[in-house]
Design a protein around this motif. Sequence first.
Motif, PDB file in Angstrom:
ATOM      1  N   VAL A 241       0.867  -1.206   0.000  1.00  0.00           N
ATOM      2  CA  VAL A 241       0.000   0.000   0.000  1.00  0.00           C
ATOM      3  C   VAL A 241       0.896   1.246   0.000  1.00  0.00           C
ATOM      4  N   VAL A 242       1.877   1.250   0.912  1.00  0.00           N
ATOM      5  CA  VAL A 242       2.728   2.448   1.052  1.00  0.00           C
ATOM      6  C   VAL A 242       3.499   2.713  -0.239  1.00  0.00           C
ATOM      7  N   ASP A 243       4.017   1.660  -0.822  1.00  0.00           N
ATOM      8  CA  ASP A 243       4.792   1.857  -2.063  1.00  0.00           C
ATOM      9  C   ASP A 243       3.881   2.323  -3.193  1.00  0.00           C
ATOM     10  N   ALA A 244       2.683   1.774  -3.240  1.00  0.00           N
ATOM     11  CA  ALA A 244       1.735   2.177  -4.311  1.00  0.00           C
ATOM     12  C   ALA A 244       1.478   3.678  -4.196  1.00  0.00           C
ATOM     13  N   VAL A 245       1.219   4.126  -2.967  1.00  0.00           N
ATOM     14  CA  VAL A 245       0.942   5.568  -2.757  1.00  0.00           C
ATOM     15  C   VAL A 245       2.160   6.370  -3.225  1.00  0.00           C
ATOM     16  N   ARG A 246       3.337   5.907  -2.796  1.00  0.00           N
ATOM     17  CA  ARG A 246       4.573   6.633  -3.150  1.00  0.00           C
ATOM     18  C   ARG A 246       4.727   6.745  -4.662  1.00  0.00           C
ATOM     19  N   ASP A 247       4.535   5.621  -5.328  1.00  0.00           N
ATOM     20  CA  ASP A 247       4.798   5.623  -6.780  1.00  0.00           C
ATOM     21  C   ASP A 247       3.764   6.474  -7.515  1.00  0.00           C
ATOM     22  N   VAL A 248       2.473   6.362  -7.096  1.00  0.00           N
ATOM     23  CA  VAL A 248       1.423   7.119  -7.838  1.00  0.00           C
ATOM     24  C   VAL A 248       1.630   8.614  -7.629  1.00  0.00           C
ATOM     25  N   VAL A 249       1.914   8.995  -6.361  1.00  0.00           N
ATOM     26  CA  VAL A 249       2.121  10.428  -6.075  1.00  0.00           C
ATOM     27  C   VAL A 249       3.303  10.940  -6.893  1.00  0.00           C
ATOM     28  N   ALA A 250       4.372  10.115  -6.970  1.00  0.00           N
ATOM     29  CA  ALA A 250       5.570  10.545  -7.727  1.00  0.00           C
ATOM     30  C   ALA A 250       5.207  10.707  -9.200  1.00  0.00           C
ATOM     31  N   SER A 251       4.502   9.716  -9.757  1.00  0.00           N
ATOM     32  CA  SER A 251       4.230   9.807 -11.212  1.00  0.00           C
ATOM     33  C   SER A 251       3.250  10.937 -11.502  1.00  0.00           C
ATOM     34  N   GLU A 252       2.309  11.195 -10.594  1.00  0.00           N
ATOM     35  CA  GLU A 252       1.351  12.299 -10.842  1.00  0.00           C
ATOM     36  C   GLU A 252       1.980  13.659 -10.536  1.00  0.00           C
ATOM     37  N   GLY A 253       3.191  13.664  -9.898  1.00  0.00           N
ATOM     38  CA  GLY A 253       3.832  14.945  -9.555  1.00  0.00           C
ATOM     39  C   GLY A 253       3.005  15.736  -8.567  1.00  0.00           C
ATOM     40  N   ALA A 254       2.305  15.034  -7.648  1.00  0.00           N
ATOM     41  CA  ALA A 254       1.468  15.757  -6.665  1.00  0.00           C
ATOM     42  C   ALA A 254       2.353  16.199  -5.510  1.00  0.00           C
ATOM     43  N   GLN A 255       1.923  17.288  -4.831  1.00  0.00           N
ATOM     44  CA  GLN A 255       2.712  17.777  -3.673  1.00  0.00           C
ATOM     45  C   GLN A 255       2.158  17.130  -2.409  1.00  0.00           C
ATOM     46  N   LEU A 256       2.994  16.294  -1.830  1.00  0.00           N
ATOM     47  CA  LEU A 256       2.552  15.515  -0.667  1.00  0.00           C
ATOM     48  C   LEU A 256       2.678  16.356   0.600  1.00  0.00           C
ATOM     49  N   ARG A 257       1.666  16.222   1.496  1.00  0.00           N
ATOM     50  CA  ARG A 257       1.745  16.980   2.746  1.00  0.00           C
ATOM     51  C   ARG A 257       1.849  16.025   3.944  1.00  0.00           C
ATOM     52  N   ARG A 258       1.123  14.904   3.866  1.00  0.00           N
ATOM     53  CA  ARG A 258       1.082  14.057   5.062  1.00  0.00           C
ATOM     54  C   ARG A 258       0.734  12.625   4.686  1.00  0.00           C
ATOM     55  N   ILE A 259       1.450  11.670   5.263  1.00  0.00           N
ATOM     56  CA  ILE A 259       1.033  10.251   5.201  1.00  0.00           C
ATOM     57  C   ILE A 259       1.051   9.747   6.635  1.00  0.00           C
ATOM     58  N   GLU A 260      -0.038   9.168   7.096  1.00  0.00           N
ATOM     59  CA  GLU A 260      -0.088   8.654   8.483  1.00  0.00           C
ATOM     60  C   GLU A 260      -0.822   7.326   8.478  1.00  0.00           C
ATOM     61  N   PRO A 261      -0.431   6.433   9.402  1.00  0.00           N
ATOM     62  CA  PRO A 261      -1.232   5.193   9.501  1.00  0.00           C
ATOM     63  C   PRO A 261      -2.682   5.561   9.825  1.00  0.00           C
ATOM     64  N   ARG A 262      -3.589   4.846   9.243  1.00  0.00           N
ATOM     65  CA  ARG A 262      -5.018   5.137   9.514  1.00  0.00           C
ATOM     66  C   ARG A 262      -5.289   4.875  10.981  1.00  0.00           C
ATOM     67  N   ARG A 263      -6.015   5.817  11.635  1.00  0.00           N
ATOM     68  CA  ARG A 263      -6.275   5.650  13.075  1.00  0.00           C
ATOM     69  C   ARG A 263      -7.762   5.684  13.320  1.00  0.00           C
ATOM     70  N   ARG A 264      -8.207   4.874  14.246  1.00  0.00           N
ATOM     71  CA  ARG A 264      -9.620   4.985  14.647  1.00  0.00           C
ATOM     72  C   ARG A 264      -9.639   6.011  15.772  1.00  0.00           C
ATOM     73  N   ARG A 265     -10.421   7.050  15.614  1.00  0.00           N
ATOM     74  CA  ARG A 265     -10.422   8.119  16.643  1.00  0.00           C
ATOM     75  C   ARG A 265     -11.612   7.922  17.575  1.00  0.00           C
ATOM     76  N   LEU A 266     -11.524   8.557  18.731  1.00  0.00           N
ATOM     77  CA  LEU A 266     -12.658   8.526  19.672  1.00  0.00           C
ATOM     78  C   LEU A 266     -13.910   9.008  18.944  1.00  0.00           C
ATOM     79  N   GLU A 267     -13.681   9.979  18.077  1.00  0.00           N
ATOM     80  CA  GLU A 267     -14.797  10.589  17.360  1.00  0.00           C
ATOM     81  C   GLU A 267     -15.574   9.521  16.589  1.00  0.00           C
ATOM     82  N   ASP A 268     -14.825   8.574  16.004  1.00  0.00           N
ATOM     83  CA  ASP A 268     -15.501   7.530  15.220  1.00  0.00           C
ATOM     84  C   ASP A 268     -16.349   6.669  16.161  1.00  0.00           C
ATOM     85  N   LEU A 269     -15.886   6.484  17.395  1.00  0.00           N
ATOM     86  CA  LEU A 269     -16.686   5.713  18.365  1.00  0.00           C
ATOM     87  C   LEU A 269     -18.030   6.396  18.559  1.00  0.00           C
ATOM     88  N   PHE A 270     -17.973   7.722  18.736  1.00  0.00           N
ATOM     89  CA  PHE A 270     -19.235   8.474  18.931  1.00  0.00           C
ATOM     90  C   PHE A 270     -20.082   8.387  17.675  1.00  0.00           C
TER      91      PHE A 270
END
Lengths: 338, 291, 298, 247
Positions: free
Chosen positions: C265-294
């Motif tokens: 998954v991580v490599d796919a994101v890296r390669d697609v972003v590189a080929s599309e020339g997009a400006q990356l700001r943040r990559i983080e592991p997906r987190r379940r937040r308290l908010e989602d519990l509510f």
Amino acid sequence: MADSSLPPPPPPPAPPVGQPADHVPPPPSADSRIETPLVGVYGVTKAFGDVVAVSDVSFTVGPGITALLGPNGAGKSTLFRMLCGLAAPSQGTVQILGKDARRDTAVRGRIGLVPQQDALFDRLSAQAFVEVAAITHGLDRPRERAAEVLGVVDLDPGERKPVGAYSKGMRQRVKLAAALVNDPDVIIADEPLNGLDPVQRKRMIALFRELGESGKCVLVSSHVLDEVARLGSDILVIAQGRLAATGNFHDLRALMDDRPHRIHIATNDPRALGAELLRRAIADGVRVIEDGVEFDTTDIEAFGLAIAPVARELDVHLNGLVPLDDDLESVFRYLVER
Amino acid sequence: MSGDAQILDRGYRRFDGERSGVAGAVRSVSWHTTRGMLGLGRKFRFKIVPLLIILIGFLPAIGFAAFVIIASTFAGADLFADEIAPEYWELAPQSIPSIVLFIALMAPDAIVRDRRDGMVSLYLTTPLSRWSYIFSKFIAVVGVLAIVVLVPTLLFLIALTFASAGPDGFVDWIVVFIRTVGSGLAACLVYAAVSMAASSLTDRRSFATAIVILTFFGTLTTVGIMIDVGDASTTWQMLNPVVMPLELIARMFGGSGEFPEVGTANVYLANAGWLAASGGLLWWRYKDAGV
Amino acid sequence: MVFGTHRALDSLDVEVQPGVTGLVGANGAGKTTFMSIVLGLRAATEGSVTVLGKDPRRDGAELRSLVGFGAERNVFPDDMPASDFVKHLTEVRGVPRSEAKSRSSDALWLVGLGEERFRPLGTMSTGQRQRVKLAQAIAADPSLILLDEPTDGLDPAQRDEILALIRQVSTEFGIDIMLSSHLLEEVERVCDSVVAIDAGRLIAQGRLVDLVGDLSGVSVELVDGSDGLVAASAVVAALRSLGMDVEFDGERPRFEVDGPGPERVVDAVRDVVASEGAQLRRIEPRRRRLEDLFEAAT
Amino acid sequence: MAGSVGLVRSTVVVFRVLLGQLRSPARLTGLGLLGVLSMVISWSVGSGADPSPVQHLDNATGVITLFTFTLVLPVIALIFGVGALGDARDDGTLVYLWVRPLNQISVVFGAWLAATVISLPLIVIPAALSALLLDAGSELVMATLVASALAVVAYSAVFVMLGILSRFAVVLGLVYVLLWEGVVASLGSIGAKMALRGYANSIVTSRTGVRTELANSAESTSIIIFAIVTVVALLLAAARLATLEVD
């Protein structure tokens, strides 16, 4: 168009980028004069005795949500009170829709105010309280309009209980309903989400965003920066009674060139990635820490564009990329610390 | 390098000593309230009123005692035997002015400040319960009032003994002493309870003083007019919280004060009634106090 | 627990863990009722409550001498110096006078109040007064501290300081804390475990690390602005063509990517972003937040 | 869209809101007791034996003018008059009547109506019943009714103004009622002219023939003075409200 009796307002500084470029400009409402901002503050100073609450502040605000931030006692509430005509500036002029709410009572009909204090007419029910707001705004169908706007804030118009017996969160939503009943063009809300539980908070943030996108000028003050970041990215920062910054907080961060951006990258080969980025002068400083590497860079844009291609070239996994001081919290701290 | 150098941990120290529970809590709140009323530990301007009240109470007693002592050393002890032998229950009423000022100005301070400062809900998170809180306030108010009432009265008693116009014989003296203190305290209980109950109706000191004055003097004047102008029977005096405690003192000595027509049983009933009413009102005002 | 006709708490069964526990989401009535029951000031209509092994109704007084409390209301005796305020309350909680004097002085140092402790409370800022509230709560060496919305009315800087202090009281001083709050982000930042209530009903309880935490996949954010949105849609389309499942609401340039094997998954994101020339700001592991519990519960 | 709100419509809504806020149980019971007190006194004076009918009328008029008009009427009018706008300004609810497209005159007018409407029953009914209980002739009852009703109208206006002018309105009001009207007014005729109670007493004197304190003019003059005082007080209040800094 400036009223002759008023001192001609000094040319307002470049209005903050009202909206990030991608927002579709609001539908031009019937009488909006493009050159008159919805809210204008020109050279305003306000002193209580020898305590200067606000000193020589100037800014204009257009449609959309703008968050007013600042430490306790920085002058936010005083500024809000002057905007609604509740208090008169010691110097300078304040205009809402081009008029001074202190003298022109008609324009008060186009303002929606959510005051900070918690007091309501305690003996009235929610419906009656909002109805009073509707009548005092001169609306013709106050009862229906009140019921409608109570629905918008998830309160039951049929509830007979007096608002004095409501919880803090419910009272806050009653205040919000009273501020929206006259479909105002300018909404001024002093910490409107204070006391709301998470579910209500999320709904009210969505409501504010809707109001902002529909072309209204929503001016919100808050101390909870996570909440402000969800509302939008346009901010006005007041510190010690002075205007510290205006505009989109990402742009503001970029303006702070004396503070390099710090970015944490989680990767399986931190040294290789670090060395390569340094070699290509994309990063200016590197610190290798246990689970990754921290970069300093002054050109955040170049960094963002280059990181993925470089990682692909070196075939290292880009497990995480987290800007450490790009969020609103850091921007606010840097602005207020100075 | 000497072996006994050490860096001490300045962190958080536990406390595992004996905790004094409700009794300790009542003691510290009543002492704190007493200090507050007397203006101790507060700026000077808070000390003026208490000092004034105590002075007004003490001056007549000190003056009388000094006069008697000096006169009897020169002109012989028995000179005053008959002229100045007031009944013992007439000693306490000498301090009516300071009692009045106390219940109007000092007693409200004990109650009102905690309500305005949010201290009531804070106290309820300590070993204190609503009742033990009210009780600790009650002790403080009765305590200070006792100083204002009892000490001058005892001064009078001692002066009388000097002038050999006091009770003759040691045993007799002790009996009078106990009766004076007992009846004086009983009167203080009623005055304290009524003024505390009246002041608990509001959070503002000025309003509390107004309500206390209205309670004591509103009833006094109304009953007075009813009896003098409207020829109502004197038993209506039972509704007069200023006079009833003083009648109580007289009756506890077996004598009778200004209103002999009011039966002794009625006097006790009236005082008990005022105490019960004040207790009830205080319970009602504090029953919803909470976090 | 029926409170008048309104059911403030509805057959709640809760075990509060040691460390810092966040009581989240309770509306006005629920929260005050909960705290009153814990302190033994009010009885639960049904069910049983034990706090620190004691029954709050039977031995409330003893219990309350072991519980520190920071009320939500910011009402104080204005003319009383903070030092006297803390010393007095420490004594009322049963600590002997001499001991109370030194303990309250220590407590005020520990919450960061130096010389200003001798100033009357009325002249202090909201931030300082919140610190005094905390000092008063820890001075009598409680086993448990209840804090009712400790950051209410504080500005961002004061918020950080108080949250850091709360963390310190738990970890360094070893006192368990239960704080009520409506701000899920703050609870996630400072609490070890959480009790989530909505309209009197229990939604979730337990250690935060079990309730909230990393999920598989990553959440990606490109730079803000309209070109960010355009780039995001292109990247999302490309990723989907590679067989990744992507959540993307189209309003803001952020999306969540998941698929077989974290590294792919991580490599796919890296390669697609590189080929599309997009400006990356943040990559983080997906987190379940308290908010989602509510979110899930309502 | 929101045009300027009609004067009558906004006055009515302000009246309804502020009347609701004034009706707090504590105030109603406390001030109601004051009225009951005056009735108890009147009952006892009324049932007492009097040497001669003239002396009895004198005593009865004394109770009305010295107790009801001196204490009951001004204190009740003060608490409600000051409370009408003063409470809203102190607790911050005035903002809901201020940031509105309505003429602030209607806020002052609505407040005065609310104060008057709530004070009238609490004053006039006990006063009239007291006069009846005193049983000193129907002239006294009519005089009490007319005088107290008109006096409430004027007092309420003055105290609404005071409530807006100063934060210590209750104390200032008490000083006016007890010191000025009680003491200073009786010293000289100028003082008497400035004391509203004098005009209320004048109405009683002109209707019962009994000489009362500070009485100095015919009933019609008193009515005119009451009217003028009311209008001037309300205008001053409105002027002050316009320049007020509202929290």
